[in-house]
Design a protein around this motif. Structure first.
Motif, mmCIF file in Angstrom:
data_model
loop_
_atom_site.group_PDB
_atom_site.id
_atom_site.type_symbol
_atom_site.label_atom_id
_atom_site.label_comp_id
_atom_site.label_asym_id
_atom_site.label_seq_id
_atom_site.Cartn_x
_atom_site.Cartn_y
_atom_site.Cartn_z
ATOM 1 N N THR A 228 -6.058 4.643 7.498
ATOM 2 C CA THR A 228 -5.133 3.785 8.240
ATOM 3 C C THR A 228 -5.909 2.984 9.284
ATOM 4 O O THR A 228 -7.017 3.348 9.672
ATOM 5 C CB THR A 228 -4.043 4.614 8.936
ATOM 6 O OG1 THR A 228 -4.668 5.590 9.805
ATOM 7 C CG2 THR A 228 -3.189 5.340 7.919
ATOM 8 N N PRO A 247 1.566 -1.867 6.915
ATOM 9 C CA PRO A 247 2.746 -1.218 7.499
ATOM 10 C C PRO A 247 3.734 -2.231 8.052
ATOM 11 O O PRO A 247 3.350 -3.355 8.416
ATOM 12 C CB PRO A 247 2.151 -0.358 8.633
ATOM 13 C CG PRO A 247 0.841 -0.978 8.948
ATOM 14 C CD PRO A 247 0.336 -1.571 7.670
ATOM 15 N N PHE A 262 2.292 10.071 9.378
ATOM 16 C CA PHE A 262 1.859 9.401 8.151
ATOM 17 C C PHE A 262 1.427 10.432 7.103
ATOM 18 O O PHE A 262 1.834 10.372 5.935
ATOM 19 C CB PHE A 262 0.704 8.452 8.469
ATOM 20 C CG PHE A 262 0.066 7.831 7.250
ATOM 21 C CD1 PHE A 262 0.595 6.678 6.690
ATOM 22 C CD2 PHE A 262 -1.060 8.398 6.662
ATOM 23 C CE1 PHE A 262 0.017 6.102 5.559
ATOM 24 C CE2 PHE A 262 -1.642 7.831 5.537
ATOM 25 C CZ PHE A 262 -1.098 6.682 4.990
ATOM 26 N N LEU A 284 3.745 4.843 5.153
ATOM 27 C CA LEU A 284 3.639 3.760 6.141
ATOM 28 C C LEU A 284 4.990 3.483 6.804
ATOM 29 O O LEU A 284 5.062 3.256 8.018
ATOM 30 C CB LEU A 284 3.109 2.491 5.474
ATOM 31 C CG LEU A 284 1.630 2.515 5.063
ATOM 32 C CD1 LEU A 284 1.294 1.294 4.225
ATOM 33 C CD2 LEU A 284 0.721 2.599 6.293
ATOM 34 N N ALA A 287 5.652 6.330 9.340
ATOM 35 C CA ALA A 287 4.826 6.196 10.544
ATOM 36 C C ALA A 287 5.335 5.066 11.426
ATOM 37 O O ALA A 287 5.364 5.183 12.664
ATOM 38 C CB ALA A 287 3.372 5.964 10.153
#
Length: 297
Positions: A228, A247, A262, A284, A287
């Motif tokens: 990420t 995202p 995540f 995504l 999160a």
């Protein structure tokens, strides 16, 4: 709490103390804000999120026999997490974590995981003594593992026959501990969950995008790697190839715990049968929901 678990969460189980302010901070500032104390630690954060997604995690960690530890175990029991395999040690205090966040994100943080480090492989006893597995009957289910364990213990996890069949899902806990994960690259069932900085530290390189970092981790021996990069594109690397996705854009209300969310969301998505790009998108979205101040479910 006793019961049958869907996944083991191994690592830090502690109290999070988080200070948040809407102001912008620099070194030495003293500003108004909100301070909260919540159950936390990488392993526990993952377990709590997995529980919200309908799974039943069991915790393998150490919690002191002090009042803080009793309160923490009670909180875990109340959430429906399995605490029967926790090590309780009267000689060691319950660990803790403190973080300061301003309107731009994380300002500073410190994790006191000295009890977890001192406990060593005693927290893994249920995997070795037959309660959850043994060298002769290896544990073969999913394991969420956090990098707050010592490097020696992570090497033991990578090499121990009782864990050779486990589906290891690994988070580094912090950039400062990312290099501890290097021995786990060789485990055939390992999936790494790291951010762009952590990927670079593991490989001793810098990357300008998650796609290139995930690709490089697989080339270095990782079976799978999810990388990420905050609000920028994330990537999933595996032998079949590397994919990426961006995202959703959301207002940032909190940061601490986003990576754990995540990871938990991705694990839960795969347990439901999602895979590849679909599971990545689900993680995504979860999160982003968390960062926006809501709890994903």
């Amino acid at each position: 709490m006793n019961g049958t678990s869907d996944i083991l969460c191994i690592g830090s189980v502690l109290w999070d103390v988080i200070g948040r302010t809407d102001a912008s901070m620099r070194q030495g500032n003293d500003v108004p804000g909100r301070i909260t104390r919540l159950p936390g630690g990488v392993a526990l954060n993952i377990a709590m999120t997995l529980k919200r997604f309908g799974l039943t995690p069991a915790l393998l960690s150490i919690v002191g026999s002090d009042p803080e530890g009793d309160e923490l175990v009670t909180a875990c029991d109340d959430m429906g997490l399995i605490t029967a395999f926790l090590l309780r040690d009267a000689r060691l205090p319950t660990d803790s974590y403190i973080a300061i966040e301003d309107n731009g994100g994380l300002v500073a943080a410190m994790c006191d995981a000295h009890s977890l480090e001192a406990a060593g492989d005693r927290i893994l006893a249920p995997l070795f003594d037959g309660r959850l597995g043994s060298a002769e009957a290896p544990y073969s289910g999913p394991v969420a593992l956090d990098g707050n364990l010592t490097e020696a213990l992570l090497i033991d996890v990578a090499e121990h026959p009782a864990l050779r069949k486990a589906d290891l899902r690994i988070a580094p806990a912090s950039p400062g501990k990312a290099t501890r994960l290097t021995p786990l690259l060789a485990h055939p069932g390992a999936t790494l969950y790291v951010n762009l900085e952590e990927a670079g530290l593991i490989l001793g390189r810098t990357f300008d995008a998650a796609f290139h970092a995930a690709d490089a981790l697989v080339a270095a021996g990782a079976t799978r790697a999810l990388v990420t990069d905050g609000a920028r594109s994330a990537a999933l690397g595996e032998y079949a190839g590397t994919i990426s996705d961006t995202p959703p854009r959301v207002p940032q209300k909190r940061v601490t715990g986003a990576g754990d969310t995540f990871m938990a969301a991705h694990i839960a998505a795969e347990r439901r049968g999602e895979s590849g790009a679909v599971a990545l998108r689900t993680a995504l979205n979860a999160a982003a929901t968390y960062v926006s101040g809501e709890d994903p479910a």
